[in-house]
Write a protein that holds these residues in place. Structure first.
Motif, short mmCIF file in Angstrom:
data_model
loop_
_atom_site.label_atom_id
_atom_site.label_comp_id
_atom_site.label_asym_id
_atom_site.label_seq_id
_atom_site.Cartn_x
_atom_site.Cartn_y
_atom_site.Cartn_z
N ILE A 2 10.41 23.03 -33.68
CA ILE A 2 9.04 23.41 -33.98
C ILE A 2 9.13 24.14 -35.32
O ILE A 2 9.67 25.24 -35.41
N SER A 3 8.66 23.50 -36.36
CA SER A 3 8.80 24.08 -37.70
C SER A 3 7.64 24.99 -38.06
O SER A 3 7.74 25.76 -39.01
N GLY A 4 6.56 24.92 -37.29
CA GLY A 4 5.45 25.81 -37.56
C GLY A 4 4.24 25.47 -36.72
O GLY A 4 4.20 24.44 -36.05
N VAL A 5 3.29 26.38 -36.74
CA VAL A 5 2.00 26.16 -36.10
C VAL A 5 0.91 26.63 -37.05
O VAL A 5 1.12 27.57 -37.82
N ASP A 6 -0.21 25.95 -37.02
CA ASP A 6 -1.39 26.38 -37.78
C ASP A 6 -2.35 27.04 -36.81
O ASP A 6 -2.58 26.50 -35.72
#
Length: 115
Positions: free
Chosen positions: A109-113
């Motif tokens: 999981i490289s990121g969340v917005d």
């Protein structure tokens, strides 16, 4: 289909890291998937849709963004790195074979917005 269990693991990871209020603010989930991770992006998207429709309806409006990461090796002969093409594990600089994989197997999981 192991993609369903992968999607469920992504949701569990997010639930472990964020509060319920924060989870409601997520608009997109960004994944990095290595070419050699044995994950098919189309199957992962289908599994994501199935899981959000049944187990995780709170994430139904959240988009899934997938970035494929190429397989890359480090050459012990010349010390340079090469992107693997057509699953040939050889250095593109000196043509020597190498199994020293430095990327391409990840599922992150490289990121969340969020709003």
């Amino acid at each position: 289909m192991h993609e369903i269990s992968l999607v469920r693991n992504v949701f569990r990871s997010l639930e472990d890291q964020f509060s319920a209020e924060e989870l409601e603010k997520i608009k997109a989930i960004h994944l990095k998937i290595g070419l050699l991770a044995n994950v098919e992006p189309v199957l992962l998207r289908n599994a994501y849709e199935a899981v959000t429709a049944t187990d995780q309806p709170g994430f139904k409006a959240v988009s899934l963004e997938i970035e494929m990461v190429p397989a890359e090796i480090s050459c012990p002969s010349c010390g340079k790195t090469s992107i693997i093409e057509n699953y040939h594990f050889k250095c593109s600089h000196c043509n020597q074979p190498s199994n020293n994989l430095i990327r391409g197997t990840e599922l992150l999981i490289s990121g969340v917005d969020m709003d």
